[in-house]
Write an enzyme that holds these catalytic residues in place. Structure first.
Site, mmCIF file in Angstrom:
data_model
loop_
_atom_site.group_PDB
_atom_site.id
_atom_site.type_symbol
_atom_site.label_atom_id
_atom_site.label_comp_id
_atom_site.label_asym_id
_atom_site.label_seq_id
_atom_site.Cartn_x
_atom_site.Cartn_y
_atom_site.Cartn_z
ATOM 1 N NE ARG A 194 -2.017 3.073 3.046
ATOM 2 C CZ ARG A 194 -1.412 4.242 3.286
ATOM 3 N NH1 ARG A 194 -0.115 4.362 3.291
ATOM 4 N NH2 ARG A 194 -2.123 5.313 3.527
ATOM 5 C CG HIS B 156 4.323 7.081 0.103
ATOM 6 N ND1 HIS B 156 3.899 8.377 0.345
ATOM 7 C CD2 HIS B 156 3.772 6.322 1.074
ATOM 8 C CE1 HIS B 156 3.138 8.395 1.420
ATOM 9 N NE2 HIS B 156 3.036 7.160 1.892
#
Length: 115
Positions: A78, A83
């Site tokens: 995730r 990111h």
């Protein structure tokens, strides 16, 4: 089982069901996945939801990490999707869908039934 944990488990279940639903009218095939940007983004979003829900579960009750195989890796995925969005491997995501999502589904369903 705490109601918050149960809610987050249902969030994981619904995200998995949604991913599976994307392939009801089409073959589950890597080439189709790789060429369909909207499908890729929809799957990535559901993987984000799964990772965030598991992150919340583990923060609330760390013992759940023992009941969900690779729970911390799922949270890491995730984080990677969010990111490092510009370096997501189609092959890695596909491998997760084929090899790991079915097992996660079984584990989550077992926890929900156990409630």
């Amino acid at each position: 089982m705490d109601e918050r944990i149960l809610k987050w488990l249902y969030d994981v279940k619904m995200a998995i069901d949604e991913i599976e639903g994307y392939f009801k009218k089409t073959n589950k095939d890597f080439h189709t996945y790789k060429e369909n940007l909207m499908l890729k983004r929809a799957i990535e979003r559901n993987l984000e939801i799964i990772g965030e829900a598991l992150n919340r579960i583990i923060k609330y009750d760390a013992s759940y990490a023992d009941h969900i195989t690779h729970a911390k890796s799922i949270v890491g995925l995730r984080n990677h999707i969010i990111h490092v969005y510009d370096n997501i491997s189609d092959e890695n995501i596909w491998s997760i869908l084929i090899n790991h999502l079915p097992k996660l589904k079984k584990e989550v369903n077992a926890l929900i039934i156990k409630k």
